[in-house]
Design a protein around this motif. Structure first.
Motif, PDB file in Angstrom:
ATOM      1  N   GLN A 333       1.097  -1.485  -0.087  1.00 59.71           N
ATOM      2  CA  GLN A 333       0.101  -0.008  -0.065  1.00 59.71           C
ATOM      3  C   GLN A 333       0.739   1.068  -0.272  1.00 59.71           C
ATOM      4  N   ARG A 334       1.340   1.117   0.964  1.00 59.54           N
ATOM      5  CA  ARG A 334       2.472   2.537   0.793  1.00 59.54           C
ATOM      6  C   ARG A 334       3.409   2.986  -0.675  1.00 59.54           C
ATOM      7  N   ARG A 335       3.666   1.413  -1.611  1.00 53.66           N
ATOM      8  CA  ARG A 335       4.501   1.730  -2.353  1.00 53.66           C
ATOM      9  C   ARG A 335       3.171   2.198  -3.259  1.00 53.66           C
ATOM     10  N   LEU A 336       2.448   2.511  -3.488  1.00 54.15           N
ATOM     11  CA  LEU A 336       1.990   2.447  -4.336  1.00 54.15           C
ATOM     12  C   LEU A 336       0.196   3.281  -4.414  1.00 54.15           C
ATOM     13  N   LEU A 611       0.207   8.144  10.735  1.00 54.33           N
ATOM     14  CA  LEU A 611      -1.063   8.982   9.834  1.00 54.33           C
ATOM     15  C   LEU A 611      -1.419   8.406   8.029  1.00 54.33           C
ATOM     16  N   VAL A 612       0.045   8.302   8.195  1.00 62.08           N
ATOM     17  CA  VAL A 612      -0.042   7.987   5.967  1.00 62.08           C
ATOM     18  C   VAL A 612      -0.560   6.465   6.310  1.00 62.08           C
ATOM     19  N   ASN A 613       0.429   5.602   7.551  1.00 60.57           N
ATOM     20  CA  ASN A 613      -0.876   4.585   7.533  1.00 60.57           C
ATOM     21  C   ASN A 613      -2.188   3.438   6.856  1.00 60.57           C
ATOM     22  N   THR A 614      -2.105   4.823   8.446  1.00 60.79           N
ATOM     23  CA  THR A 614      -3.913   4.420   8.696  1.00 60.79           C
ATOM     24  C   THR A 614      -4.510   5.166   7.295  1.00 60.79           C
ATOM     25  N   ALA A 615      -4.054   5.507   6.766  1.00 58.49           N
ATOM     26  CA  ALA A 615      -4.761   6.491   5.663  1.00 58.49           C
ATOM     27  C   ALA A 615      -4.804   5.634   4.460  1.00 58.49           C
ATOM     28  N   ALA A 617      -4.052   2.578   4.402  1.00 59.72           N
ATOM     29  CA  ALA A 617      -5.119   1.491   4.912  1.00 59.72           C
ATOM     30  C   ALA A 617      -6.339   1.792   4.569  1.00 59.72           C
ATOM     31  N   GLN A 618      -7.324   3.008   4.790  1.00 62.09           N
ATOM     32  CA  GLN A 618      -8.640   3.436   4.436  1.00 62.09           C
ATOM     33  C   GLN A 618      -9.212   3.380   3.159  1.00 62.09           C
ATOM     34  N   LEU A 619      -7.593   4.186   2.337  1.00 65.28           N
ATOM     35  CA  LEU A 619      -8.434   3.573   0.739  1.00 65.28           C
ATOM     36  C   LEU A 619      -8.157   2.568   0.140  1.00 65.28           C
ATOM     37  N   ARG A 620      -7.340   1.754   0.965  1.00 68.42           N
ATOM     38  CA  ARG A 620      -7.371   0.081   0.107  1.00 68.42           C
ATOM     39  C   ARG A 620      -8.793  -0.323  -0.122  1.00 68.42           C
ATOM     40  N   PRO A 621      -9.525  -0.202   0.116  1.00 70.67           N
ATOM     41  CA  PRO A 621     -11.030  -0.721  -0.837  1.00 70.67           C
ATOM     42  C   PRO A 621     -11.417   0.003  -1.566  1.00 70.67           C
ATOM     43  N   ASP A 622     -10.962   1.168  -1.767  1.00 75.93           N
ATOM     44  CA  ASP A 622     -10.830   2.138  -2.776  1.00 75.93           C
ATOM     45  C   ASP A 622     -10.375   2.087  -3.947  1.00 75.93           C
TER      46      ASP A 622
END
Lengths: 646, 646
Positions: A333-336, A611-615, A617-622
């Protein structure tokens, strides 16, 4: 490419003022013909691109950017947008089309006059007269003002003699020169007067026929092939050497400088440097198109890598037999995902840039008196967005390649050619480092205009020459003052870092602080007798930081405006979260500066990565909806890795 | 390549334990034959690499890495060093040679027994039997333990049946498979017993003939070509599918697991996971060779870019007609000189790695009981140096390409192939992200061993599977304790940041702090019933940071040791300044962490960029000597851009 309501809304928002052109190209462009074929030899790639060019020549897109007098349709924004869409296909075609219609055709349009428009432009539009843009020389790339090629008026025959005086003054890397171009616009030092008393007028463009109808080089012209390149091998880059080549006087593109039948030189712009930069400024479309192509290529790469990450699994989770999807790994997730967010940001900025260019250049064509302020604003924005978009492309396509592992290394999966073809974007149409220096110079000039406290800008004379266009910043004195009030630093322990307004204020505050510091540093250092080169050279990191801080703020504001103006509530909410990821990730990268300058406490800085990590993760479904929001048809994403084997 | 006393001393220092091998290859390797020719078609590139391979087969280097019983010369370090020197030539040759002699030959050497050594190895050394290493499958790359290919013992015929059960279990990206290899070592799930009661023993290597004397695929074997790749197109990567292919039982490489004539399975290692990782651990040479090749390619690129920057000029300085040399621009120094320093650091670390490998693997060959601790130490160091070297290659060669502008984009100037060929190094022989996770896991295991306070490492069972080798760290409990004393944090406002000891202490302190924090976090999170995947996944950034911090410290210490051991005072003084640039630049990149964790005050952090600037400027006059210290013969740097036109 799925089309839910959400995706449709995202696509409309990202589509910008010429969204209809994008929709049209999605239906019109034939992936079968337009996608690259990496199995072809270099000559076969060149043939294929010519075939693609003929298809384009028959379409409305070739006409769109040209004036009605030449059979064009006067819609510059549509032309540049269609060109950007080519960035999803074979990038050799993007560059070849850009050289022929954009650079060659653009030079004839903007530097030529009616005599060129009526005779040459129709043949350019129809591709009857394939052309090239012969500016760069082996010895001078960034420093175009020092080109060596000469164009000397000979009154005895009423001709201009084009000549290459030294080996390093040969034209180099010229797209189209090696094989296909029949004519070049050659940039050369214009000389009138007599051999004893030559009068030098600086760099001008001259139309020079290169080949006869059989394709053979004309007398006095030596053509070499640049040979295989890292990428863009469908473009026939070559070298041109001129040995006293004679063309009629009327081949001079004479809008900003003309030679009369009596051999006298006249120009509406007295100062040769200002004249030169005015001419170059009209050619800004090339730089804008490169930024657009880089953006499109990056979106293609991200679409491939993110879709792959959603279908590719590896390693079973503890206590489970099911393998985990790559995109469920935080590292992945962090890479992309921050790169996805930044691609949206740059797409909005690009839309704003194209819209501004359309307005400025349409006015230019319609003989409205030029608005120099807006022209400078356009050039500064073009330089900044080009730098950010092309470096973002280089970094992101690289990351996408790595994120797809061995599959990403195979040509069939597109990422190799996306990487190799876009690689030159960071150094052509203005080297990125030089462009950032220009952005900074424009900011300093404007800063002085706004505050009048910057007396000794002598050092900047040096920067001023490092320029393929005069740049200034977007912000007038008035908005500088306003921003001083708005962006007043808050206390470093205050403000919610998930609040977009807070993040934007941090960006604006940084821009202002860095620029103010640079201005003071320049003033203090530029004492009489100072070594101007040393002063300028010592401040380089400061100069580049000022430019970056400025462009990052401008791009972020484009994104924020795009979010606010999105009419669909669900899409707006998603874009808002995406914008936060872009801003937070930018803050994470630059957090050392904010702590060092008292804008963040160390304790708050430590929280940013979480904060970036959480954001993310929350974006992953979208993530897939956001990729679909790019609106790249499935047929354009032909990559076998997207279809995993059973 | 000039040879002053200083340069000779630099080259000796950087040459390491096998400096004599380097000197010998400099004289022996024929640039005419060994450099890549980018104008060739893919098939012609493959032919050329085969020609190069035959030249190597006749040299002492092919023998060097093999045991005397097979006609080898038992000098593993010499073999790996010569291989590293190939990294200055055609990287397709490096990879093809590495696959055949290193991976294929290495597997037969380390996993096979006398029956294979006596019969197969001599044909491998002489290249009579070109081979490949069939491990990766389309569906499983990083997770090798989950390979799908089966190798089932059939007692009725005393044969092993190799089979591809699903489409995604085909072997993929296999170097040599598409065209040239006659035999493969196929990694497959070994099964004995009966169809009703199968006994599964995990992944083993089996020798499988692929082609007959005419080059045609043998019955039951389907071979596909992976087609064009981003780079390394001289290597014929292919896909292998096996349909019930039968080979004699004795084709099992049986050092760590054997099937007797009665069909019974025996192994000196009871636990199948431990057995698997022990087998893989013996194959560490591939990873080390990739790190070496990446280092050599990076040094080639830096040699080209720095020499170019010393002859290329652009823009006249204010008040002067003389154009400024690119390397006199601070921006250009910043782009290239820290990378030069880091290349030295990694070269010293690579030398230490090869030396350790030579000792560990020589012991293995000589039937000395294996020293598991040193084997783990070797694997950890190999993983860490491979990650750092290959990412450094990707970043640095990219920067070199951009720093050479349009000239850097032409194939004739080498940088395009250096970039494209090395690109896969970050993801093959262990994906870099997965390798960093393994390094961290080894550190945590060792931390627990040292302090006994890390009870619940259940989460790490998950990490443990993400492994192509078991890794542990280099540091025993004793040195951990010592470091606790040595690296005790000083006050954040103390210590001269130009003092190498201070910089090293900052690195060691950071490593320890990050690792300690990670250990506490894992313990706290891994409560009974916790979602182990979520716990592990949430901590990813922390995990990767711990691994990076460790490897950065280890690499820096290698460099510092190399400096101290350099006998020549002038060379030592220069290397000392170079080491400071490496360390300061690393500090600059990571300074946010140091401020956030109270290791640097904000005020001191703000000074770091200025210190790097000054150190780079002071290094500029020595840049060419340092490049010559790499010892790359001029003939190996054939790039026309190094010879500017008049």
């Amino acid at each position: 490419m799925t089309s839910t309501d959400l995706v449709t809304a995202l696509r409309a928002s990202l589509g910008g003022r010429w969204a209809h052109v994008r929709e049209h190209t999605r239906k019109e462009f034939d992936a079968e013909l337009l996608l690259p074929d990496p199995s072809l030899s270099i000559e076969a790639q060149r043939d294929r691109v010519n075939e693609q060019m003929r298809m384009l020549a028959g379409s409305q897109y070739a006409r769109a950017g040209f004036p009605a007098v030449a059979g064009g349709s006067d819609d510059i924004g549509a032309s540049v947008t269609a060109f950007e869409m080519l960035g999803h296909t074979d990038l050799s075609l993007l560059v070849k089309a850009g050289v022929h219609w954009g650079l060659f055709g653009g030079a004839v349009t903007n530097l030529g006059t009616t005599r060129h428009h009526e005779t040459v432009l129709p043949q350019i539009i129809s591709l009857e007269l394939p052309g090239c843009f012969a500016m760069t020389e082996t010895g001078h790339g960034s420093d175009v003002q020092s080109l060596g090629t000469t164009a000397t008026y000979d009154p005895t025959s009423d001709e201009i003699v084009v000549h290459t005086p030294t080996a390093s003054a040969r034209k180099d890397y010229i797209g189209g020169a090696a094989r296909d171009a029949r004519m070049a616009v050659v940039f050369a030092q214009l000389v009138t007067g007599t051999p004893d008393e030559p009068l030098r007028h600086g760099v001008h463009g001259v139309l020079v026929p290169l080949r006869d109808d059989t394709g053979a080089a004309l007398p006095g012209i030596t053509i070499e092939d640049c040979g295989p390149k890292m990428g863009l091998n469908g473009v026939d880059n070559g070298r041109l050497t001129f040995d006293q080549v004679r063309v009629p006087r009327t081949n001079l593109l004479n809008r900003y400088g003309d030679i009369g039948p009596d051999g006298s030189y006249t120009s509406p712009i007295e100062n040769p440097t200002r004249r030169f930069f005015t001419m170059l400024g009209t050619l800004v479309r090339g730089r804008i198109s490169v930024a657009g192509g880089a953006g499109a290529a990056t979106r293609t790469a991200l679409s491939i890598a993110i879709r792959y990450a959603d279908v590719r699994t590896q390693f079973a989770a503890p206590g489970s037999d099911d393998e985990v999807c790559l995109l469920d790994y935080r590292t992945h997730q962090r890479r992309l995902l921050p790169a996805l967010a930044t691609s949206y940001a740059l797409a909005y900025a690009q839309n704003d840039l194209v819209s501004l260019m359309h307005d400025v250049q349409s006015a230019l064509l319609s003989d409205t008196p030029p608005d120099e302020h807006r022209q400078r604003e356009l050039e500064a924005l073009a330089a900044g967005v080009k730098v950010m978009s092309t470096w973002h492309a280089t970094r992101t396509i690289q990351e996408c390649r790595e994120a797809c592992g061995g599959a990403g290394y195979l040509a069939e999966n597109r990422l190799p050619s996306l990487k190799a073809d876009t690689d030159v974007f960071t150094t052509f149409e203005g080297d990125n480092v030089v462009l950032l220096q220009l952005v900074a110079k424009g900011l300093l000039t404007s800063y002085r205009d706004a505050f009048g406290d910057l007396d000794a800008l002598g050092t900047l004379r040096f920067v001023a020459r490092q320029v393929a266009s005069t740049v200034a910043e977007r912000t007038s004195a008035r908005t500088w003052g306003m921003r001083l009030a708005d962006a007043r630093p808050r206390r470093p322990e205050e403000g919610n870092l998930l609040d977009r307004a807070v993040l934007l204020r941090l960006l604006a505050d940084r821009e202002q602080h860095v620029l103010g510091g640079l201005a003071r540093r320049m003033r203090a250092a530029a004492k009489p007798g100072a070594d101007l080169f040393a002063v300028f050279n010592d401040a380089q990191d400061h100069v580049l930081l000022a430019a970056r801080a400025h462009v990052e703020r401008v791009v972020a504001e484009s994104f924020a405006r795009g979010v606010d103006e999105c009419p669909d509530p669900a899409a707006r909410a998603l874009l808002d979260r995406l914008c936060t990821v872009h801003l937070l990730h930018g803050l994470e990268q630059e957090r050392a500066w904010y702590v060092e300058h008292g804008r963040l406490t160390a304790a708050r800085s430590r929280t940013v990565t979480g904060l970036v990590n959480t954001a993310c993760a929350q974006l992953r479904p979208d993530a897939l909806d956001l990729v679909d929001g790019f609106g790249i048809p499935d047929a354009w994403l032909a990559a076998p890795l997207l279809h995993p084997l059973p």
